[in-house]
Design a protein around this motif. Structure first.
Motif, PDB file in Angstrom:
ATOM      1  N   VAL A  32     -12.722 -30.801  54.468  1.00 37.66           N
ATOM      2  CA  VAL A  32     -12.730 -29.406  54.563  1.00 37.66           C
ATOM      3  C   VAL A  32     -12.453 -29.076  56.028  1.00 37.66           C
ATOM      4  O   VAL A  32     -13.123 -29.779  57.026  1.00 37.66           O
ATOM      5  CB  VAL A  32     -14.176 -28.909  54.114  1.00 37.66           C
ATOM      6  CG1 VAL A  32     -14.343 -27.286  54.742  1.00 37.66           C
ATOM      7  CG2 VAL A  32     -14.680 -29.152  53.032  1.00 37.66           C
ATOM      8  N   VAL A  33     -11.432 -28.596  56.356  1.00 31.81           N
ATOM      9  CA  VAL A  33     -10.559 -28.467  57.595  1.00 31.81           C
ATOM     10  C   VAL A  33     -10.569 -27.099  58.149  1.00 31.81           C
ATOM     11  O   VAL A  33     -10.341 -26.281  57.324  1.00 31.81           O
ATOM     12  CB  VAL A  33      -8.993 -29.010  57.565  1.00 31.81           C
ATOM     13  CG1 VAL A  33      -8.545 -28.950  58.933  1.00 31.81           C
ATOM     14  CG2 VAL A  33      -9.120 -30.532  56.777  1.00 31.81           C
ATOM     15  N   ARG A  34     -11.198 -26.901  59.271  1.00 37.09           N
ATOM     16  CA  ARG A  34     -11.246 -25.819  59.983  1.00 37.09           C
ATOM     17  C   ARG A  34     -10.450 -25.927  61.508  1.00 37.09           C
ATOM     18  O   ARG A  34     -10.572 -26.739  62.144  1.00 37.09           O
ATOM     19  CB  ARG A  34     -12.608 -25.338  60.369  1.00 37.09           C
ATOM     20  CG  ARG A  34     -13.467 -25.084  59.144  1.00 37.09           C
ATOM     21  CD  ARG A  34     -12.754 -23.598  58.540  1.00 37.09           C
ATOM     22  NE  ARG A  34     -13.613 -23.497  56.999  1.00 37.09           N
ATOM     23  CZ  ARG A  34     -13.179 -23.636  55.769  1.00 37.09           C
ATOM     24  NH1 ARG A  34     -12.193 -24.345  55.746  1.00 37.09           N
ATOM     25  NH2 ARG A  34     -14.069 -23.259  54.780  1.00 37.09           N
ATOM     26  N   SER A  35      -9.504 -24.899  61.701  1.00 39.02           N
ATOM     27  CA  SER A  35      -8.808 -24.908  62.879  1.00 39.02           C
ATOM     28  C   SER A  35      -9.138 -23.669  63.650  1.00 39.02           C
ATOM     29  O   SER A  35      -9.128 -22.623  63.295  1.00 39.02           O
ATOM     30  CB  SER A  35      -7.377 -25.351  62.758  1.00 39.02           C
ATOM     31  OG  SER A  35      -6.705 -24.191  61.965  1.00 39.02           O
TER      32      SER A  35
ATOM     33  N   GLY B  50      -3.680 -33.031  48.528  1.00 40.42           N
ATOM     34  CA  GLY B  50      -3.441 -31.874  47.824  1.00 40.42           C
ATOM     35  C   GLY B  50      -4.447 -30.593  48.476  1.00 40.42           C
ATOM     36  O   GLY B  50      -5.381 -30.893  48.917  1.00 40.42           O
ATOM     37  N   TYR B  51      -3.687 -29.434  48.247  1.00 45.56           N
ATOM     38  CA  TYR B  51      -4.315 -28.385  48.941  1.00 45.56           C
ATOM     39  C   TYR B  51      -4.858 -27.364  47.707  1.00 45.56           C
ATOM     40  O   TYR B  51      -4.180 -26.762  46.971  1.00 45.56           O
ATOM     41  CB  TYR B  51      -3.169 -27.544  49.831  1.00 45.56           C
ATOM     42  CG  TYR B  51      -3.956 -26.481  50.777  1.00 45.56           C
ATOM     43  CD1 TYR B  51      -4.773 -26.988  51.548  1.00 45.56           C
ATOM     44  CD2 TYR B  51      -3.337 -25.353  50.646  1.00 45.56           C
ATOM     45  CE1 TYR B  51      -5.664 -26.006  52.515  1.00 45.56           C
ATOM     46  CE2 TYR B  51      -4.143 -24.402  51.500  1.00 45.56           C
ATOM     47  CZ  TYR B  51      -4.921 -24.629  52.502  1.00 45.56           C
ATOM     48  OH  TYR B  51      -5.476 -23.688  53.145  1.00 45.56           O
ATOM     49  N   LEU B  52      -6.362 -27.056  47.890  1.00 46.90           N
ATOM     50  CA  LEU B  52      -6.634 -26.178  47.102  1.00 46.90           C
ATOM     51  C   LEU B  52      -6.977 -24.615  47.686  1.00 46.90           C
ATOM     52  O   LEU B  52      -7.351 -23.816  46.948  1.00 46.90           O
ATOM     53  CB  LEU B  52      -7.929 -26.811  46.717  1.00 46.90           C
ATOM     54  CG  LEU B  52      -8.176 -27.760  45.722  1.00 46.90           C
ATOM     55  CD1 LEU B  52      -9.609 -28.333  45.392  1.00 46.90           C
ATOM     56  CD2 LEU B  52      -7.616 -27.470  44.338  1.00 46.90           C
ATOM     57  N   GLY B  53      -6.541 -24.607  49.163  1.00 44.71           N
ATOM     58  CA  GLY B  53      -6.757 -23.157  49.684  1.00 44.71           C
ATOM     59  C   GLY B  53      -7.782 -23.174  50.486  1.00 44.71           C
ATOM     60  O   GLY B  53      -9.056 -24.022  50.450  1.00 44.71           O
ATOM     61  N   ASN B  54      -7.862 -22.416  51.549  1.00 46.47           N
ATOM     62  CA  ASN B  54      -9.082 -22.140  52.197  1.00 46.47           C
ATOM     63  C   ASN B  54      -9.602 -23.435  52.966  1.00 46.47           C
ATOM     64  O   ASN B  54     -10.664 -23.916  53.277  1.00 46.47           O
ATOM     65  CB  ASN B  54     -10.282 -21.735  51.540  1.00 46.47           C
ATOM     66  CG  ASN B  54     -10.140 -20.148  51.006  1.00 46.47           C
ATOM     67  OD1 ASN B  54      -9.329 -19.280  51.604  1.00 46.47           O
ATOM     68  ND2 ASN B  54     -10.624 -19.908  49.844  1.00 46.47           N
ATOM     69  N   GLY B  55      -8.441 -24.230  53.434  1.00 46.04           N
ATOM     70  CA  GLY B  55      -8.827 -25.238  54.172  1.00 46.04           C
ATOM     71  C   GLY B  55      -9.427 -26.412  53.345  1.00 46.04           C
ATOM     72  O   GLY B  55      -9.875 -27.525  54.107  1.00 46.04           O
ATOM     73  N   VAL B  56      -9.393 -26.453  52.040  1.00 46.58           N
ATOM     74  CA  VAL B  56      -9.960 -27.655  51.418  1.00 46.58           C
ATOM     75  C   VAL B  56      -8.998 -28.559  50.989  1.00 46.58           C
ATOM     76  O   VAL B  56      -8.073 -28.085  50.333  1.00 46.58           O
ATOM     77  CB  VAL B  56     -10.545 -27.072  50.092  1.00 46.58           C
ATOM     78  CG1 VAL B  56     -11.378 -28.175  49.219  1.00 46.58           C
ATOM     79  CG2 VAL B  56     -11.961 -26.265  50.584  1.00 46.58           C
ATOM     80  N   TRP B  57      -8.924 -29.862  51.133  1.00 44.81           N
ATOM     81  CA  TRP B  57      -7.964 -30.733  50.710  1.00 44.81           C
ATOM     82  C   TRP B  57      -8.463 -31.863  49.883  1.00 44.81           C
ATOM     83  O   TRP B  57      -9.748 -32.262  50.075  1.00 44.81           O
ATOM     84  CB  TRP B  57      -7.068 -31.346  52.078  1.00 44.81           C
ATOM     85  CG  TRP B  57      -6.570 -30.555  52.807  1.00 44.81           C
ATOM     86  CD1 TRP B  57      -7.076 -29.570  53.802  1.00 44.81           C
ATOM     87  CD2 TRP B  57      -5.122 -29.957  52.766  1.00 44.81           C
ATOM     88  NE1 TRP B  57      -6.137 -28.823  54.483  1.00 44.81           N
ATOM     89  CE2 TRP B  57      -4.728 -29.199  53.873  1.00 44.81           C
ATOM     90  CE3 TRP B  57      -4.038 -30.591  52.311  1.00 44.81           C
ATOM     91  CZ2 TRP B  57      -3.638 -28.534  54.002  1.00 44.81           C
ATOM     92  CZ3 TRP B  57      -2.807 -30.259  52.501  1.00 44.81           C
ATOM     93  CH2 TRP B  57      -2.514 -29.113  53.394  1.00 44.81           C
ATOM     94  N   LEU B  58      -7.666 -32.441  49.098  1.00 44.49           N
ATOM     95  CA  LEU B  58      -8.126 -33.494  48.163  1.00 44.49           C
ATOM     96  C   LEU B  58      -7.364 -34.871  48.363  1.00 44.49           C
ATOM     97  O   LEU B  58      -6.265 -34.893  48.619  1.00 44.49           O
ATOM     98  CB  LEU B  58      -7.959 -33.110  46.757  1.00 44.49           C
ATOM     99  CG  LEU B  58      -9.058 -32.068  46.218  1.00 44.49           C
ATOM    100  CD1 LEU B  58      -8.424 -31.754  44.788  1.00 44.49           C
ATOM    101  CD2 LEU B  58     -10.447 -32.294  46.269  1.00 44.49           C
TER     102      LEU B  58
ATOM    103  N   GLY C 240      -8.918 -28.410  68.581  1.00 39.93           N
ATOM    104  CA  GLY C 240      -9.200 -27.378  67.953  1.00 39.93           C
ATOM    105  C   GLY C 240      -9.380 -27.489  66.403  1.00 39.93           C
ATOM    106  O   GLY C 240      -9.588 -26.464  65.628  1.00 39.93           O
ATOM    107  N   VAL C 241      -9.591 -28.802  65.853  1.00 40.91           N
ATOM    108  CA  VAL C 241      -9.603 -29.131  64.396  1.00 40.91           C
ATOM    109  C   VAL C 241     -11.025 -29.772  64.213  1.00 40.91           C
ATOM    110  O   VAL C 241     -11.365 -30.727  64.703  1.00 40.91           O
ATOM    111  CB  VAL C 241      -8.334 -29.944  63.894  1.00 40.91           C
ATOM    112  CG1 VAL C 241      -8.823 -30.383  62.331  1.00 40.91           C
ATOM    113  CG2 VAL C 241      -7.287 -29.024  64.105  1.00 40.91           C
TER     114      VAL C 241
END
Length: 290
Positions: free
Chosen positions: A125-128, A149-157, A176-177
């Motif tokens: 879960v990535v927030r910048s 893989g990207y699920l949207g809203n900063g969520v990666w798998l 900033g991440v």
């Protein structure tokens, strides 16, 4: 002192060149430069004469002006340096660029072995904060190149636990991440459906099928043609390897084409690569390349 360049072999390319796309294939001058450096220069040394690159990319259909422009662009980006020796220029890969190309070559030539997988996924879960559009795009590209893989809203798998620490280090070094990592099973919907959403499998399959169609029945007749064919195949295979996230077979579509493409590349490597390397070796005055 770098070795002097000999005249090109007797089946050297004709004088007709294009400044953009290859007249004989599909590589831009920049793509052709990268592939030639990766395939013929980096495995043996870190540098080559500029006129050797002009001749080599000429065989791929590019004008001297287009080649010099591609070299200049790569120099400005820090991947190359050039040094004058009289009226000639010697082009050398930077230390980072050389390491990257050699690592990429290993990834292209080694078929990944089976990786045990227990059905769990690393969820990032990535927030910048304060990222402009260009920086955010660069961060997203970096994640995709690591096979996430990207699920949207900063969520990666990612199914690859062995990559978790590397990914966390890379993300943590970004100003900033913030990143939170979870370990999870997918319970709904089916994992294969989530994979279809998170990765562009159509594009990956399309790249493999294009490679198989284009090079499956191709039969170059001389060393120049084998140089052209192997260089373009090496570029196409590098694209496939870089974009394939190496997902577990359990969540992939049936008849996933990587194995067929890998077998074709291995076959063509034996058939075309020695002649291609000999052709390039003649350009640099070294017929001992293997």
């Amino acid at each position: 002192m770098p070795p002097r360049t000999r005249k090109p072999p007797t089946d050297a390319p004709s004088s007709r060149r294009t400044a953009g796309r290859s007249a004989r294939g599909g590589l831009s001058a920049t793509q052709a430069l990268l592939t030639v450096l990766a395939e013929y220069v980096a495995p043996q040394s870190s540098g080559v004469w500029q006129e050797t690159l002009v001749q080599a990319l000429g065989a791929l259909g590019h004008s001297p002006a287009a080649v010099r422009q591609a070299i200049s662009r790569s120099t400005k980006e820090g991947a190359l340096t050039t040094a004058r020796h009289g009226n000639r220029a010697y082009v050398e890969l930077s230390e980072d660029a050389l390491a990257t190309l050699r690592q990429g070559e290993r990834a292209m030539s080694e078929e990944p072995g089976p990786e045990s997988w227990n059905g769990e996924w690393d969820v990032f879960v990535v927030r910048s904060r304060g990222k402009d559009q260009a920086s955010a795009y660069q961060l997203r590209t970096s994640m995709l190149l690591r096979g996430l893989g990207y699920l949207g809203n900063g969520v990666w798998l990612s199914p690859h636990a062995r990559l978790k620490e590397e990914i966390v280090r890379a993300l943590s070094s970004e100003p900033g991440v913030d990143v939170v990592v979870l370990r999870s099973h997918i319970e709904h919907p089916e994992a294969s459906a989530v994979v279809e959403r998170a990765w562009d499998l159509d594009a990956i399959v399309g790249s493999y099928k294009q490679l198989l169609t284009r090079f499956g029945n191709h039969d170059p007749q001389n060393d120049e043609q084998r140089f052209l064919a192997w260089t373009e195949l090496a570029h196409a295979w590098r694209d496939c390897v870089m974009t394939d996230p190496q997902l577990p077979a359990d969540v992939l579509r049936a008849h996933w084409p990587r194995e067929r493409a890998s077998a074709l590349v291995a076959e063509r490597r034996g058939q075309w690569r020695p002649a291609a390397q000999a052709y390039f070796g003649a350009l640099v005055g070294d017929d001992s390349r293997t």
